[in-house]
Design an enzyme around this catalytic site. Structure first.
Site, mmCIF file in Angstrom:
data_model
loop_
_atom_site.group_PDB
_atom_site.id
_atom_site.type_symbol
_atom_site.label_atom_id
_atom_site.label_comp_id
_atom_site.label_asym_id
_atom_site.label_seq_id
_atom_site.Cartn_x
_atom_site.Cartn_y
_atom_site.Cartn_z
ATOM 1 N N ARG A 67 -28.276 -5.606 -35.881
ATOM 2 C CA ARG A 67 -27.048 -4.815 -35.971
ATOM 3 C C ARG A 67 -27.320 -3.312 -35.884
ATOM 4 O O ARG A 67 -26.575 -2.566 -35.251
ATOM 5 C CB ARG A 67 -26.297 -5.135 -37.272
ATOM 6 C CG ARG A 67 -25.508 -6.428 -37.152
ATOM 7 C CD ARG A 67 -24.750 -6.728 -38.417
ATOM 8 N NE ARG A 67 -23.730 -5.743 -38.718
ATOM 9 C CZ ARG A 67 -23.262 -5.499 -39.946
ATOM 10 N NH1 ARG A 67 -23.753 -6.147 -40.973
ATOM 11 N NH2 ARG A 67 -22.328 -4.602 -40.123
ATOM 12 N N HIS A 116 -18.975 0.592 -48.547
ATOM 13 C CA HIS A 116 -19.913 -0.526 -48.397
ATOM 14 C C HIS A 116 -21.297 -0.083 -47.951
ATOM 15 O O HIS A 116 -22.074 -0.888 -47.447
ATOM 16 C CB HIS A 116 -19.330 -1.571 -47.442
ATOM 17 C CG HIS A 116 -18.129 -2.289 -48.001
ATOM 18 N ND1 HIS A 116 -17.228 -2.992 -47.242
ATOM 19 C CD2 HIS A 116 -17.676 -2.399 -49.287
ATOM 20 C CE1 HIS A 116 -16.279 -3.509 -48.017
ATOM 21 N NE2 HIS A 116 -16.524 -3.144 -49.258
ATOM 22 N N CYS A 124 -35.249 0.992 -51.921
ATOM 23 C CA CYS A 124 -36.258 0.125 -52.518
ATOM 24 C C CYS A 124 -35.591 -0.896 -53.433
ATOM 25 O O CYS A 124 -34.596 -0.600 -54.084
ATOM 26 C CB CYS A 124 -37.256 0.968 -53.307
ATOM 27 S SG CYS A 124 -38.537 -0.039 -54.082
ATOM 28 N N CYS A 127 -37.781 0.522 -57.149
ATOM 29 C CA CYS A 127 -37.702 1.888 -57.683
ATOM 30 C C CYS A 127 -36.504 2.619 -57.075
ATOM 31 O O CYS A 127 -35.670 2.034 -56.407
ATOM 32 C CB CYS A 127 -39.019 2.637 -57.439
ATOM 33 S SG CYS A 127 -39.279 3.171 -55.743
ATOM 34 N N GLY A 191 -7.475 -0.859 -38.574
ATOM 35 C CA GLY A 191 -8.477 -1.867 -38.222
ATOM 36 C C GLY A 191 -9.149 -2.600 -39.361
ATOM 37 O O GLY A 191 -10.354 -2.821 -39.317
ATOM 38 N N THR A 192 -8.369 -2.986 -40.357
ATOM 39 C CA THR A 192 -8.963 -3.810 -41.422
ATOM 40 C C THR A 192 -8.108 -5.038 -41.683
ATOM 41 O O THR A 192 -6.880 -4.971 -41.600
ATOM 42 C CB THR A 192 -9.165 -3.007 -42.728
ATOM 43 O OG1 THR A 192 -9.740 -3.882 -43.714
ATOM 44 C CG2 THR A 192 -7.872 -2.421 -43.278
ATOM 45 N N ASN A 217 -3.060 -1.869 -36.174
ATOM 46 C CA ASN A 217 -3.851 -3.088 -36.013
ATOM 47 C C ASN A 217 -3.155 -3.934 -34.952
ATOM 48 O O ASN A 217 -1.935 -4.072 -34.978
ATOM 49 C CB ASN A 217 -3.901 -3.848 -37.360
ATOM 50 C CG ASN A 217 -5.009 -4.883 -37.419
ATOM 51 O OD1 ASN A 217 -5.218 -5.655 -36.479
ATOM 52 N ND2 ASN A 217 -5.722 -4.903 -38.540
ATOM 53 N N ALA A 235 -6.669 0.631 -32.000
ATOM 54 C CA ALA A 235 -6.789 1.921 -32.676
ATOM 55 C C ALA A 235 -6.823 3.136 -31.734
ATOM 56 O O ALA A 235 -6.145 4.135 -31.978
ATOM 57 C CB ALA A 235 -8.037 1.917 -33.550
HETATM 58 P P1 OAD Z 1 -12.528 -7.606 -40.418
HETATM 59 O O1 OAD Z 1 -13.431 -8.135 -39.359
HETATM 60 O O2 OAD Z 1 -12.198 -8.476 -41.558
HETATM 61 O O3 OAD Z 1 -11.147 -7.165 -39.762
HETATM 62 C C1 OAD Z 1 -11.110 -6.412 -38.595
HETATM 63 C C2 OAD Z 1 -9.665 -6.062 -38.314
HETATM 64 O O4 OAD Z 1 -9.649 -5.207 -37.193
HETATM 65 C C3 OAD Z 1 -8.764 -7.259 -38.001
HETATM 66 O O5 OAD Z 1 -7.579 -7.161 -38.761
HETATM 67 C C4 OAD Z 1 -8.460 -7.085 -36.495
HETATM 68 O O6 OAD Z 1 -7.158 -7.530 -36.145
HETATM 69 C C5 OAD Z 1 -8.566 -5.580 -36.343
HETATM 70 N N1 OAD Z 1 -8.892 -5.101 -34.987
HETATM 71 C C6 OAD Z 1 -9.575 -5.720 -33.992
HETATM 72 N N2 OAD Z 1 -9.654 -4.940 -32.908
HETATM 73 C C7 OAD Z 1 -9.012 -3.777 -33.209
HETATM 74 C C8 OAD Z 1 -8.747 -2.558 -32.510
HETATM 75 N N3 OAD Z 1 -9.174 -2.353 -31.248
HETATM 76 N N4 OAD Z 1 -8.054 -1.577 -33.154
HETATM 77 C C9 OAD Z 1 -7.613 -1.768 -34.422
HETATM 78 N N5 OAD Z 1 -7.836 -2.886 -35.110
HETATM 79 C C10 OAD Z 1 -8.524 -3.883 -34.534
HETATM 80 O O7 OAD Z 1 -13.162 -6.222 -40.887
HETATM 81 P P2 OAD Z 1 -12.936 -5.414 -42.253
HETATM 82 O O8 OAD Z 1 -11.524 -5.475 -42.668
HETATM 83 O O9 OAD Z 1 -13.570 -4.105 -42.077
HETATM 84 O O10 OAD Z 1 -17.965 -6.134 -45.994
HETATM 85 O O11 OAD Z 1 -13.798 -6.286 -43.250
HETATM 86 C C11 OAD Z 1 -13.936 -5.860 -44.570
HETATM 87 C C12 OAD Z 1 -15.325 -6.165 -45.062
HETATM 88 O O12 OAD Z 1 -15.660 -7.545 -44.882
HETATM 89 C C13 OAD Z 1 -16.417 -5.430 -44.324
HETATM 90 O O13 OAD Z 1 -16.618 -4.127 -44.794
HETATM 91 C C14 OAD Z 1 -17.611 -6.281 -44.612
HETATM 92 C C15 OAD Z 1 -17.011 -7.633 -44.373
HETATM 93 O O14 OAD Z 1 -17.650 -8.689 -45.008
HETATM 94 C C16 OAD Z 1 -19.214 -5.826 -46.367
HETATM 95 O O15 OAD Z 1 -20.096 -5.641 -45.568
HETATM 96 C C17 OAD Z 1 -19.393 -5.727 -47.854
HETATM 97 ZN ZN ZN Z 2 -40.169 1.586 -54.493
#
Ligand code: OAD
Ligand code: ZN
Length: 251
Positions: A67, A116, A124, A127, A191-192, A217, A235
Site C-alpha cells: 500500500r 487513523h 517501535c 520503545c 467520501g466516507t 459521495n 469528490a
Molecule cells: P470506505 O471504503 O468505507 O468508504 C469509501 C466511501 O467513498 C464510500 O462511501 C464510497 O461510496 C465513497 N466513494 C467512492 N468513490 C468516491 C469518489 N470518487 N468521490 C467521493 N466518494 C467516493 O472508506 P472510509 O469511510 O474512509 O480504518 O473507511 C473508514 C475506515 O475504515 C478507514 O479509515 C479504515 C477502514 O477500515 C482504519 O484504517 C482504522
Molecule cells: Zn525501539
C-alpha cells in the site's frame, strides 16, 4: 443542490471537512468497502489487527509495503486541492481525515487531523521511537528491504503508525477532532461510508450542536440521513463545481 451547498459554505463562520477513502479514489487509491474495496479482497482480521501482526508480521508488513508503494505514486486530486484552497481563503478551519495516505498534506492543507495515523510513519513496538519516512528520506530503502524492519534504538520490531481494528485512536487527534466538531457550524463530509467509530461521531457532533452537514459521495452512506445537502457525485467533480460557485458568491 450545489448552489445551496455553496451558499451554506460561503456563509459559514467555522467550517471543517471530514474525509474518508473516497476522496482519494480519483487519485487511484483503493477504498476499503464497496466495489473493488480492499476489504473485499483481504480480510481485515488477517491484516489490520494487533493479533494479525503478532501472528504473522511478515504478511502484515507485505500488505502495508504494497500500500505504501501504491500510495507514494498517487497524487492529490481536485478535491484535495480544493480543500487546501478553502483553508487558504479562510473558510475552512481544519480537515479531519480517516485517511492514512498523506494526500491532504501533499495538497497543502495545514490544519490536518489524522485520526487513523499515517502510512508513511513507522513506530517501535517497544520503545518510543518513531520515524516519518518521507522526511527521513528512507522510504525507498525501507520498501526495498526484505527483512522485517527493526527499531534503530532498541532492535524491536517496527510497525506502521496506523490505527488497527480494535485499537484506540490517538487521544490528542480525537480530542482535537471532537473540539473542532463542537465548534463547527458546517461540516463538509467527503467520501466516507461513515460506519467506522469513533471517527463517524465527528459529523454527528456537528449536527447535534446545530451545524449544517454537506455530504459528497456517489453513494448513500451512514452520514446521508443527517445530511442537509447531499451531493451525489464523485469528490473531484463536486468540489470543482462548488469552488466555482463559492468564489462567485464571495466575489
Ligand atoms: P470506505 O471504503 O468505507 O468508504 C469509501 C466511501 O467513498 C464510500 O462511501 C464510497 O461510496 C465513497 N466513494 C467512492 N468513490 C468516491 C469518489 N470518487 N468521490 C467521493 N466518494 C467516493 O472508506 P472510509 O469511510 O474512509 O480504518 O473507511 C473508514 C475506515 O475504515 C478507514 O479509515 C479504515 C477502514 O477500515 C482504519 O484504517 C482504522
Ligand atoms: Zn525501539
Amino acid at each position: 443542490m450545489i448552489e445551496e451547498a455553496a451558499k451554506l459554505l460561503a456563509r459559514s463562520r467555522f467550517a471543517i471537512a471530514f474525509t474518508g477513502a473516497g476522496i482519494s479514489a480519483e487519485s487511484g487509491v483503493p477504498t476499503f468497502r464497496g466495489f473493488n474495496g480492499l476489504w473485499k479482497k483481504h480480510r481485515p482480521e488477517e491484516l489490520a489487527t494487533p493479533e494479525a501482526f503478532r501472528r504473522d508480521p511478515r504478511l502484515v508488513w507485505e500488505f502495508y509495503k504494497w500500500r505504501m508503494d501504491l500510495i507514494r505514486k498517487a497524487k492529490p486530486n481536485r478535491a484535495h486541492y480544493a480543500l487546501a484552497e478553502l483553508e487558504e481563503m479562510g473558510i475552512l478551519k481544519a480537515v479531519i481525515t480517516q485517511n492514512v495516505d498523506d494526500l491532504h498534506r501533499e495538497a497543502g492543507t495545514r490544519n490536518l487531523i489524522e485520526l487513523h495515523g499515517n502510512i508513511f510513519r513507522v513506530r517501535c513496538t517497544s520503545c518510543g521511537y518513531g520515524e516519518y519516512l518521507k522526511e527521513s528520506g528512507r522510504l525507498e530503502e525501507f520498501l526495498r528491504e526484505k527483512d522485517l524492519p527493526r527499531c534503530p534504538d532498541c532492535g524491536s520490531l517496527l510497525r506502521p503508525d496506523v490505527v488497527w481494528f480494535g485499537e484506540p485512536l490517538p487521544r490528542s487527534a480525537l480530542d482535537e477532532a471532537f473540539r473542532l466538531a463542537e465548534r463547527a457550524d458546517l461540516v463538509l463530509v467527503i467520501g466516507t461510508s461513515g460506519v467506522v467509530y469513533p471517527a463517524a461521531y465527528v459529523p454527528q457532533i456537528v449536527k447535534e450542536t446545530g451545524g449544517k452537514v454537506i455530504e459528497i459521495n456517489p453513494e448513500e452512506s451512514g452520514i446521508t440521513p443527517i445530511a442537509d445537502v447531499f451531493l451525489r457525485c464523485p469528490a473531484g467533480e463536486a468540489m470543482e463545481k462548488l469552488m466555482t460557485r463559492v468564489k462567485g458568491l464571495i466575489g
